[in-house]
Motif scaffolding. Structure first.
Motif, PDB file in Angstrom:
ATOM      1  N   LYS A  17      -8.169   0.372  78.355  1.00 31.69           N
ATOM      2  CA  LYS A  17      -8.155  -0.818  79.203  1.00 31.69           C
ATOM      3  C   LYS A  17      -9.505  -1.508  79.170  1.00 31.69           C
ATOM      4  O   LYS A  17     -10.550  -0.845  79.113  1.00 31.69           O
ATOM      5  N   GLU A  18      -9.479  -2.817  79.242  1.00 30.58           N
ATOM      6  CA  GLU A  18     -10.718  -3.576  79.373  1.00 30.58           C
ATOM      7  C   GLU A  18     -11.483  -3.071  80.600  1.00 30.58           C
ATOM      8  O   GLU A  18     -10.880  -2.806  81.642  1.00 30.58           O
ATOM      9  N   GLY A  19     -12.772  -2.896  80.453  1.00 28.98           N
ATOM     10  CA  GLY A  19     -13.577  -2.441  81.578  1.00 28.98           C
ATOM     11  C   GLY A  19     -13.774  -0.937  81.626  1.00 28.98           C
ATOM     12  O   GLY A  19     -14.542  -0.442  82.460  1.00 28.98           O
ATOM     13  N   THR A  20     -13.077  -0.191  80.758  1.00 29.39           N
ATOM     14  CA  THR A  20     -13.314   1.253  80.694  1.00 29.39           C
ATOM     15  C   THR A  20     -14.750   1.480  80.225  1.00 29.39           C
ATOM     16  O   THR A  20     -15.191   0.879  79.244  1.00 29.39           O
ATOM     17  N   THR A  21     -15.478   2.318  80.936  1.00 31.99           N
ATOM     18  CA  THR A  21     -16.897   2.506  80.622  1.00 31.99           C
ATOM     19  C   THR A  21     -17.065   3.506  79.473  1.00 31.99           C
ATOM     20  O   THR A  21     -16.186   4.329  79.223  1.00 31.99           O
ATOM     21  N   ILE A  25     -14.719   6.777  78.541  1.00 30.49           N
ATOM     22  CA  ILE A  25     -14.188   7.023  77.198  1.00 30.49           C
ATOM     23  C   ILE A  25     -14.668   8.371  76.680  1.00 30.49           C
ATOM     24  O   ILE A  25     -13.888   9.135  76.089  1.00 30.49           O
ATOM     25  N   ALA A  26     -15.929   8.704  76.933  1.00 26.84           N
ATOM     26  CA  ALA A  26     -16.460  10.002  76.485  1.00 26.84           C
ATOM     27  C   ALA A  26     -15.729  11.156  77.171  1.00 26.84           C
ATOM     28  O   ALA A  26     -15.490  12.207  76.552  1.00 26.84           O
ATOM     29  N   ALA A  57      -6.877  -3.566  63.221  1.00 26.63           N
ATOM     30  CA  ALA A  57      -6.680  -2.330  64.004  1.00 26.63           C
ATOM     31  C   ALA A  57      -5.922  -2.631  65.302  1.00 26.63           C
ATOM     32  O   ALA A  57      -5.587  -1.704  66.042  1.00 26.63           O
ATOM     33  N   ARG A  58      -5.658  -3.885  65.596  1.00 29.25           N
ATOM     34  CA  ARG A  58      -4.823  -4.308  66.723  1.00 29.25           C
ATOM     35  C   ARG A  58      -5.308  -3.765  68.067  1.00 29.25           C
ATOM     36  O   ARG A  58      -4.509  -3.430  68.940  1.00 29.25           O
ATOM     37  N   GLY A  59      -6.618  -3.674  68.196  1.00 22.59           N
ATOM     38  CA  GLY A  59      -7.194  -3.253  69.473  1.00 22.59           C
ATOM     39  C   GLY A  59      -7.322  -1.756  69.640  1.00 22.59           C
ATOM     40  O   GLY A  59      -7.969  -1.294  70.588  1.00 22.59           O
ATOM     41  N   PHE A  60      -6.729  -0.990  68.738  1.00 25.17           N
ATOM     42  CA  PHE A  60      -6.879   0.464  68.809  1.00 25.17           C
ATOM     43  C   PHE A  60      -8.274   0.833  68.322  1.00 25.17           C
ATOM     44  O   PHE A  60      -8.746   0.333  67.294  1.00 25.17           O
ATOM     45  N   THR A  61      -8.931   1.710  69.080  1.00 25.84           N
ATOM     46  CA  THR A  61     -10.322   2.061  68.775  1.00 25.84           C
ATOM     47  C   THR A  61     -10.501   3.532  68.427  1.00 25.84           C
ATOM     48  O   THR A  61     -11.546   3.903  67.881  1.00 25.84           O
ATOM     49  N   HIS A  93      -7.086   5.137  82.057  1.00 27.26           N
ATOM     50  CA  HIS A  93      -7.893   4.270  81.201  1.00 27.26           C
ATOM     51  C   HIS A  93      -7.121   3.710  80.017  1.00 27.26           C
ATOM     52  O   HIS A  93      -7.653   2.936  79.230  1.00 27.26           O
ATOM     53  N   LEU A  94      -5.871   4.122  79.887  1.00 25.28           N
ATOM     54  CA  LEU A  94      -5.106   3.807  78.680  1.00 25.28           C
ATOM     55  C   LEU A  94      -4.429   2.448  78.781  1.00 25.28           C
ATOM     56  O   LEU A  94      -3.689   2.180  79.729  1.00 25.28           O
ATOM     57  N   ASP A  95      -4.678   1.598  77.789  1.00 24.46           N
ATOM     58  CA  ASP A  95      -3.949   0.341  77.679  1.00 24.46           C
ATOM     59  C   ASP A  95      -2.723   0.554  76.801  1.00 24.46           C
ATOM     60  O   ASP A  95      -1.590   0.293  77.220  1.00 24.46           O
ATOM     61  N   GLN A  96      -2.933   1.026  75.562  1.00 21.74           N
ATOM     62  CA  GLN A  96      -1.815   1.277  74.654  1.00 21.74           C
ATOM     63  C   GLN A  96      -2.033   2.565  73.889  1.00 21.74           C
ATOM     64  O   GLN A  96      -3.169   2.910  73.552  1.00 21.74           O
ATOM     65  N   VAL A  97      -0.933   3.226  73.565  1.00 18.68           N
ATOM     66  CA  VAL A  97      -0.965   4.409  72.714  1.00 18.68           C
ATOM     67  C   VAL A  97       0.074   4.217  71.612  1.00 18.68           C
ATOM     68  O   VAL A  97       1.115   3.590  71.826  1.00 18.68           O
TER      69      VAL A  97
END
Lengths: 106, 106
Positions: A17-21, A25-26, A57-61, A93-97
């Protein structure tokens, strides 16, 4: 049917999600990385963050790349309590999986 | 920076257009599978079709998983004439593509 030598790959992509620090993420990365020590049906495990240069990558990181030796092992992993506990760390924290599994062929 | 032992993974997912025939899909698979023999910077290559059970493959049905030993090798691959020729085989049937690269970590 796959032969006995085949490996079942389990490709997992996350978009946060946008704004996840970075710290959040760590935490997710560390929690996923801890799973192979807790779930012995995970035959192999690697992961990394996107460094592609094509811009598709369509936003997947994040990619987590797991290997199982059988469908039975995957069936142990998916509902495993430690996997579920990881899901609870991830979910806020997940936007997409995206998950795609395949039997590895040459 | 990745150390000398790291491998650069190149994860490629395809979703084919509705109506693409099994024969057309097989042509694409065969054309991609032929690339490692034609492009020597491809350090490793495997592929397979989706057998996931979670229902979150988002329409992607194929995964091609390439490995390079360096960013320089990837930079040879991406514009390689044989890669471009494969793209011409793929493009008429392609609905969506997703590419994510990562340096493999444990």
């Amino acid at each position: 049917m796959p032969d006995a030598q085949s490996l079942l790959r389990h490709v997992v992509l996350f978009k946060f999600k946008e704004g996840t620090t970075p710290e959040q993420i760590a935490q997710v990365e560390d929690a996923f990385r801890a799973l192979p020590a807790k779930i012995d049906v995970i035959h192999d495990f690697e992961w990394g963050t996107d460094v592609s240069v094509e811009g598709i990558a369509r936003g997947f990181t994040h990619c987590f790349f797991l290997t199982f030796q059988s469908e039975e092992d995957r069936a142990v992993y998916l509902p495993h309590p430690e996997h579920k506990a990881f899901g609870a760390v991830l979910r806020p924290h997940l936007d997409q999986v995206l998950v795609l599994d395949y039997w590895a062929k040459q």
